[in-house]
Motif scaffolding. Structure first.
Motif, PDB file in Angstrom:
ATOM      1  N   LEU A  28       0.834  -1.218   0.000  1.00  0.00           N
ATOM      2  CA  LEU A  28       0.000   0.000   0.000  1.00  0.00           C
ATOM      3  C   LEU A  28       0.862   1.258   0.000  1.00  0.00           C
ATOM      4  O   LEU A  28       0.596   2.208  -0.751  1.00  0.00           O
ATOM      5  CB  LEU A  28      -0.917   0.016   1.228  1.00  0.00           C
ATOM      6  N   LEU A  29       1.893   1.262   0.835  1.00  0.00           N
ATOM      7  CA  LEU A  29       2.743   2.449   0.940  1.00  0.00           C
ATOM      8  C   LEU A  29       3.577   2.668  -0.316  1.00  0.00           C
ATOM      9  O   LEU A  29       3.791   3.807  -0.735  1.00  0.00           O
ATOM     10  CB  LEU A  29       3.639   2.351   2.174  1.00  0.00           C
ATOM     11  N   LYS A  30       4.036   1.592  -0.964  1.00  0.00           N
ATOM     12  CA  LYS A  30       4.802   1.747  -2.206  1.00  0.00           C
ATOM     13  C   LYS A  30       3.935   2.303  -3.327  1.00  0.00           C
ATOM     14  O   LYS A  30       4.374   3.157  -4.100  1.00  0.00           O
ATOM     15  CB  LYS A  30       5.421   0.412  -2.627  1.00  0.00           C
ATOM     16  N   SER A  31       2.697   1.839  -3.411  1.00  0.00           N
ATOM     17  CA  SER A  31       1.802   2.386  -4.449  1.00  0.00           C
ATOM     18  C   SER A  31       1.467   3.845  -4.151  1.00  0.00           C
ATOM     19  O   SER A  31       1.360   4.661  -5.068  1.00  0.00           O
ATOM     20  CB  SER A  31       0.543   1.540  -4.580  1.00  0.00           C
ATOM     21  N   ALA A  32       1.330   4.203  -2.874  1.00  0.00           N
ATOM     22  CA  ALA A  32       1.091   5.608  -2.512  1.00  0.00           C
ATOM     23  C   ALA A  32       2.328   6.447  -2.811  1.00  0.00           C
ATOM     24  O   ALA A  32       2.208   7.614  -3.205  1.00  0.00           O
ATOM     25  CB  ALA A  32       0.723   5.710  -1.033  1.00  0.00           C
ATOM     26  N   GLN A  33       3.513   5.861  -2.673  1.00  0.00           N
ATOM     27  CA  GLN A  33       4.747   6.581  -2.988  1.00  0.00           C
ATOM     28  C   GLN A  33       4.840   6.849  -4.490  1.00  0.00           C
ATOM     29  O   GLN A  33       5.270   7.917  -4.917  1.00  0.00           O
ATOM     30  CB  GLN A  33       5.955   5.773  -2.511  1.00  0.00           C
ATOM     31  N   GLU A  34       4.409   5.902  -5.306  1.00  0.00           N
ATOM     32  CA  GLU A  34       4.402   6.099  -6.762  1.00  0.00           C
ATOM     33  C   GLU A  34       3.425   7.195  -7.175  1.00  0.00           C
ATOM     34  O   GLU A  34       3.653   7.892  -8.159  1.00  0.00           O
ATOM     35  CB  GLU A  34       4.059   4.788  -7.463  1.00  0.00           C
ATOM     36  N   ARG A  35       2.335   7.351  -6.421  1.00  0.00           N
ATOM     37  CA  ARG A  35       1.357   8.414  -6.701  1.00  0.00           C
ATOM     38  C   ARG A  35       1.800   9.758  -6.137  1.00  0.00           C
ATOM     39  O   ARG A  35       1.144  10.773  -6.364  1.00  0.00           O
ATOM     40  CB  ARG A  35       0.002   8.042  -6.095  1.00  0.00           C
ATOM     41  N   GLY A  36       2.867   9.786  -5.350  1.00  0.00           N
ATOM     42  CA  GLY A  36       3.374  11.035  -4.766  1.00  0.00           C
ATOM     43  C   GLY A  36       2.787  11.375  -3.418  1.00  0.00           C
ATOM     44  O   GLY A  36       3.009  12.468  -2.906  1.00  0.00           O
ATOM     45  N   GLU A  37       2.047  10.457  -2.823  1.00  0.00           N
ATOM     46  CA  GLU A  37       1.440  10.707  -1.518  1.00  0.00           C
ATOM     47  C   GLU A  37       2.408  10.445  -0.373  1.00  0.00           C
ATOM     48  O   GLU A  37       2.246  10.987   0.717  1.00  0.00           O
ATOM     49  CB  GLU A  37       0.193   9.842  -1.337  1.00  0.00           C
ATOM     50  N   VAL A  38       3.410   9.596  -0.606  1.00  0.00           N
ATOM     51  CA  VAL A  38       4.414   9.271   0.405  1.00  0.00           C
ATOM     52  C   VAL A  38       5.736   9.881  -0.031  1.00  0.00           C
ATOM     53  O   VAL A  38       6.207   9.620  -1.138  1.00  0.00           O
ATOM     54  CB  VAL A  38       4.548   7.742   0.592  1.00  0.00           C
ATOM     55  N   ARG A  39       6.306  10.712   0.826  1.00  0.00           N
ATOM     56  CA  ARG A  39       7.589  11.354   0.516  1.00  0.00           C
ATOM     57  C   ARG A  39       8.764  10.409   0.718  1.00  0.00           C
ATOM     58  O   ARG A  39       9.710  10.395  -0.060  1.00  0.00           O
ATOM     59  CB  ARG A  39       7.810  12.563   1.425  1.00  0.00           C
ATOM     60  N   ARG A  40       8.701   9.656   1.831  1.00  0.00           N
ATOM     61  CA  ARG A  40       9.840   8.814   2.188  1.00  0.00           C
ATOM     62  C   ARG A  40       9.331   7.578   2.900  1.00  0.00           C
ATOM     63  O   ARG A  40       8.393   7.644   3.703  1.00  0.00           O
ATOM     64  CB  ARG A  40      10.772   9.602   3.110  1.00  0.00           C
ATOM     65  N   MET A  41       9.954   6.444   2.596  1.00  0.00           N
ATOM     66  CA  MET A  41       9.599   5.193   3.255  1.00  0.00           C
ATOM     67  C   MET A  41      10.889   4.507   3.699  1.00  0.00           C
ATOM     68  O   MET A  41      11.828   4.381   2.915  1.00  0.00           O
ATOM     69  CB  MET A  41       8.805   4.298   2.307  1.00  0.00           C
ATOM     70  N   VAL A  42      10.932   4.087   4.966  1.00  0.00           N
ATOM     71  CA  VAL A  42      12.125   3.464   5.527  1.00  0.00           C
ATOM     72  C   VAL A  42      11.715   2.152   6.186  1.00  0.00           C
ATOM     73  O   VAL A  42      10.772   2.114   6.975  1.00  0.00           O
ATOM     74  CB  VAL A  42      12.784   4.380   6.599  1.00  0.00           C
TER      75      VAL A  42
END
Length: 146
Positions: free
Chosen positions: A84-98
């Motif tokens: 879920l977080l990776k797909s949100a990152q591709e949409r630009g909703e997540v700035r950084r994921m660690v």
């Protein structure tokens, strides 16, 4: 008409005169001044409502263990949260994921910073629903470590 002088003690029974009275008055004024400065200090540091953070901007998902490794159900929730977080990152909703391993038995912390409050609210609700009732999954709204 003549007036008889009255004693100060009858008019002001608690009044002290001389050096002790002036020191006491000075001490009272000093204490009151310090108290007023302390009371006004708290008010000066208050921020106007528009500068306060309106919503949490990051979330952490913890997959933990009790000495036998991370359970399969907890691993599934962590994997689904990661997707879920990776797909949100591709949409630009997540700035950084660690993602960090935090233990020797596979314990993991997945943390994501969101770009706006709306994305944060919807994603936090989704992930909290995923982890609801699952043993050894902990979802926290907290800042990501650098």
């Amino acid at each position: 008409m003549t007036y008889a002088p009255m004693e100060d003690a009858r008019l002001f029974p608690f009044r002290r005169t001389g050096l002790i009275g002036s020191l006491r008055l000075g001490l009272i004024l000093l204490v009151m001044g310090v108290m007023m400065m302390g009371a006004s200090k708290g008010c000066a540091e208050a921020k106007p409502p528009e500068t306060l953070s309106p919503a949490p901007q990051s979330i952490s998902v913890y997959a933990l263990s009790r000495g036998k490794g991370v359970p399969d159900q907890a691993r599934e929730v962590l994997a689904h949260s990661r997707t879920l977080l990776k797909s949100a990152q591709e949409r630009g909703e997540v700035r950084r994921m660690v993602e960090q391993r935090i233990g020797i038995e596979g314990e993991t912390r997945l943390c994501a910073e969101f770009s706006d409050a709306e994305s944060a609210h919807s994603m936090i609700e989704q992930i909290q629903q995923l982890g609801k009732g699952v043993d050894l999954i902990n979802v926290k709204v907290e800042p990501c470590s650098p």
